[in-house]
Design an enzyme around this catalytic site. Structure first.
Site, PDB file in Angstrom:
ATOM      1  N   LYS A  81      58.907  14.551 -20.729  1.00 55.70           N
ATOM      2  CA  LYS A  81      58.180  13.376 -21.234  1.00 55.70           C
ATOM      3  C   LYS A  81      57.948  13.481 -22.748  1.00 55.70           C
ATOM      4  O   LYS A  81      58.082  12.497 -23.474  1.00 55.70           O
ATOM      5  CB  LYS A  81      56.843  13.219 -20.512  1.00 55.70           C
ATOM      6  CG  LYS A  81      57.032  12.717 -19.085  1.00 55.70           C
ATOM      7  CD  LYS A  81      55.731  12.303 -18.462  1.00 55.70           C
ATOM      8  CE  LYS A  81      55.996  11.803 -17.045  1.00 55.70           C
ATOM      9  NZ  LYS A  81      54.800  11.757 -16.225  1.00 55.70           N
ATOM     10  N   GLU A 124      37.106   4.134 -22.676  1.00 50.67           N
ATOM     11  CA  GLU A 124      38.125   3.172 -23.082  1.00 50.67           C
ATOM     12  C   GLU A 124      38.129   1.988 -22.104  1.00 50.67           C
ATOM     13  O   GLU A 124      38.028   2.176 -20.902  1.00 50.67           O
ATOM     14  CB  GLU A 124      39.491   3.881 -23.056  1.00 50.67           C
ATOM     15  CG  GLU A 124      40.633   3.036 -23.499  1.00 50.67           C
ATOM     16  CD  GLU A 124      40.368   2.384 -24.839  1.00 50.67           C
ATOM     17  OE1 GLU A 124      40.133   3.094 -25.823  1.00 50.67           O
ATOM     18  OE2 GLU A 124      40.381   1.137 -24.888  1.00 50.67           O
ATOM     19  N   LEU A 163      40.609  -0.619 -22.353  1.00 52.70           N
ATOM     20  CA  LEU A 163      41.853  -1.387 -22.468  1.00 52.70           C
ATOM     21  C   LEU A 163      42.430  -1.712 -21.093  1.00 52.70           C
ATOM     22  O   LEU A 163      42.221  -0.986 -20.120  1.00 52.70           O
ATOM     23  CB  LEU A 163      42.888  -0.634 -23.312  1.00 52.70           C
ATOM     24  CG  LEU A 163      43.412   0.732 -22.875  1.00 52.70           C
ATOM     25  CD1 LEU A 163      44.495   0.622 -21.825  1.00 52.70           C
ATOM     26  CD2 LEU A 163      43.949   1.461 -24.088  1.00 52.70           C
ATOM     27  N   CYS A 223      42.624   1.871 -12.129  1.00 46.93           N
ATOM     28  CA  CYS A 223      41.193   2.001 -12.461  1.00 46.93           C
ATOM     29  C   CYS A 223      40.235   1.461 -11.415  1.00 46.93           C
ATOM     30  O   CYS A 223      39.413   2.207 -10.884  1.00 46.93           O
ATOM     31  CB  CYS A 223      40.918   1.329 -13.798  1.00 46.93           C
ATOM     32  SG  CYS A 223      41.631   2.232 -15.167  1.00 46.93           S
ATOM     33  N   LYS A 235      39.971   3.314  -7.986  1.00 48.46           N
ATOM     34  CA  LYS A 235      39.491   4.687  -8.180  1.00 48.46           C
ATOM     35  C   LYS A 235      38.030   4.703  -8.665  1.00 48.46           C
ATOM     36  O   LYS A 235      37.209   5.472  -8.167  1.00 48.46           O
ATOM     37  CB  LYS A 235      40.412   5.335  -9.226  1.00 48.46           C
ATOM     38  CG  LYS A 235      39.891   6.533  -9.934  1.00 48.46           C
ATOM     39  CD  LYS A 235      40.929   7.085 -10.894  1.00 48.46           C
ATOM     40  CE  LYS A 235      40.905   6.478 -12.284  1.00 48.46           C
ATOM     41  NZ  LYS A 235      39.785   6.845 -13.127  1.00 48.46           N
ATOM     42  N   ARG A 262      50.699   1.445  -9.116  1.00 50.85           N
ATOM     43  CA  ARG A 262      49.593   2.168  -8.488  1.00 50.85           C
ATOM     44  C   ARG A 262      48.634   1.189  -7.794  1.00 50.85           C
ATOM     45  O   ARG A 262      48.143   0.254  -8.397  1.00 50.85           O
ATOM     46  CB  ARG A 262      48.847   3.020  -9.535  1.00 50.85           C
ATOM     47  CG  ARG A 262      49.626   4.283  -9.878  1.00 50.85           C
ATOM     48  CD  ARG A 262      48.966   5.070 -10.961  1.00 50.85           C
ATOM     49  NE  ARG A 262      49.069   4.417 -12.249  1.00 50.85           N
ATOM     50  CZ  ARG A 262      48.530   4.874 -13.377  1.00 50.85           C
ATOM     51  NH1 ARG A 262      47.826   5.992 -13.352  1.00 50.85           N
ATOM     52  NH2 ARG A 262      48.690   4.225 -14.509  1.00 50.85           N
TER      53      ARG A 262
END
Ligand code: UDX
Length: 430
Positions: free
Chosen positions: A35, A151, A153, A260, A263, A327
């Site tokens: 990566k 964060e 975003l 997000c 979870k 996801r």
């Protein structure tokens, strides 16, 4: 300012690219060689509009650098952001192992004063634990501070969200930490929330949980509207115009997904449980979210008098438009439930097919919406990509076996679609 980001997921990579673009000298630390090698070559680990161009531009200018080596990044950085994943454990709690592992690495490589900032979404108390881990390793030899800077975003609009946030939350316990973070964020507009570390950690969970509440409320209203014959879009427009409520995140559909909301809702339930509070409201948010997928499948099955042996075209697989992220995508559950009932699935998504193929099997992936619809008994729209909004549905109808359109995101005008000869079923409206 010299800064480092540990992690190159949506939060780490996007924020690193934006801060490099603002003129800072930025390191991104990863732990997978392939990566990091790809990032050096300008190959992104995921699709995000505008990111590749921004990363390439800043790599070329030398402001953005990638490494596997904590030492070169940490030793010369004044601010180090922890942006690693905090996935759900089996019991819903956030798995903090990556946060602590990176804290250890930071501690081992700290040479001069640095501010260590957690951007990952973490339960209250985690920043203090990060400080303990580092303190034990540096043993008083190097001064450091910690801070929390969650964060907010969103995938698909991550760069503009980072450059134009509603607010920048800064949780600190030293004036030096606060001053450094305010200074670093100077070029970015948005209200500043200066608060304690604990409150900053909680603001992130509270925000995501309340947004998930709005979505589940909209979905529950869609169930009722279906039953009583009301139009959920008119209802929620009527509700949303009340300034106290607002229309944003009040769109009914097939449920929320992504990395997000699912979870973080589970994590907040677990945090509450650990403090002996049973967060029933959030448990209901999750139940409604599961129900949204199931009810959509039941509607398709009922309307088609059973899907067994029928071919269904799925438009949109990603958990939301403008991303290739699968996801917790509602499409996964919906496709599996339909397959269990004997349906054959043909699917199209503008960018998420490669990732979808890793998590759903026995699906024929196609190269266009029309190809997916060819010979299908019904089209099921699951992600509201822009390119579906202005399709020539008359042409689509011609290639279908039977003209059923199940609009899982309510993007079409029911009257218009019906006038073309479709049987139209939206979510909470027909
Ligand atoms: C979310 C938060 O918005 C962001 O602030 C946080 O930093 C990360 O989590 P993200 O998961 O990228 O961002 O996407 P978002 O646009 O919030 O959508 C999440 C899910 O909710 C998607 O599946 C979307 O389709 C669904 N959704 C959103 C609805 O079903 N209805 C809505 O009204 C809004």
């Amino acid at each position: 300012m010299k800064i480092a980001f540990i992690g190159h997921g949506y939060v780490g990579l996007v924020t690193a690219a934006v801060f490099a673009d603002l003129g800072n000298s930025v390191w991104v630390v990863g732990r997978t060689k392939s990566k990091i090698d790809n990032l050096k070559k300008g190959i992104m680990p995921f699709f995000e509009p505008g990111l590749e161009e921004m990363v390439k531009r800043n790599t070329l200018s030398g402001r953005l650098k990638f490494t596997l080596n904590y030492q070169e990044a940490v030793s010369e950085s004044k601010v180090i952001f922890i942006c690693v994943g905090t996935p759900s454990k089996q019991n819903g709690e956030a798995d903090l192992s990556a946060v602590f592992k990176s804290s250890e690495e930071i501690g081992r490589n700290l040479k001069n004063y640095a501010l260590i900032v957690t951007k990952s979404t973490v339960p209250v108390g985690t920043n203090r634990q990060v400080a303990k881990v580092i303190k034990k390793i540096v043993a008083g030899k190097v001064p450091f501070d910690i801070a929390s800077c969650p964060e907010f975003l969103r995938e698909g609009s991550a760069i503009s969200d980072t450059l134009n946030p509603d607010r920048i939350v800064i949780g600190f316990d030293s004036i030096k930490a606060k001053t450094i973070l305010l200074d670093l964020h100077k070029p970015i507009d948005g209200e500043r929330i200066n608060t304690t570390i604990e409150s900053a950690e909680m603001i992130k969970y509270a925000s995501n949980a309340l947004l998930a509440n709005k979505i589940s409320f909209a979905n529950a209203m869609s169930f009722i509207c279906d039953a009583v014959g009301a139009d959920v879009e008119d209802v929620l427009n009527g509700v949303g115009l009340d300034k106290r409520l607002g229309r944003m995140f009040l769109y009914a559909g097939v449920g929320f997904g992504g990395s997000c909301f699912p979870k973080d809702v589970k994590a907040l339930i677990a945090i509450a449980k650990s403090k002996k509070y049973d967060f029933d409201l959030l448990k209901a948010v999750n139940l409604i979210n599961d129900d949204a997928r199931k009810r959509f499948v039941e509607k398709v099955d009922r309307t088609l008098s059973g899907v067994k042996g029928k071919t269904l075209a799925v438009w949109g697989l990603a958990f939301k438009p403008n991303t290739d992220d699968m996801r917790e995508a509602p499409s996964i559950d919906i496709i599996r439930l339909l397959q269990a009932k004997g349906a054959k699935i043909k699917a199209f998504d503008p960018v998420a097919v490669d990732n979808a193929a890793k998590v759903i099997t026995d699906v024929t992936f196609t190269g266009s919406p029309a190809e997916a619809a060819a010979g299908a008994h019904a089209v099921l729209l699951l992600t509201e990509w822009n390119e579906f909004k202005q399709l020539d549905l008359r042409e689509i109808k011609k290639v279908m076996k039977t003209p059923y359109l199940f609009d899982g995101r309510n993007i079409y005008d029911p009257a218009q679609v019906k006038s073309m000869g479709f049987v139209y079923k939206g979510v909470g409206r027909e």
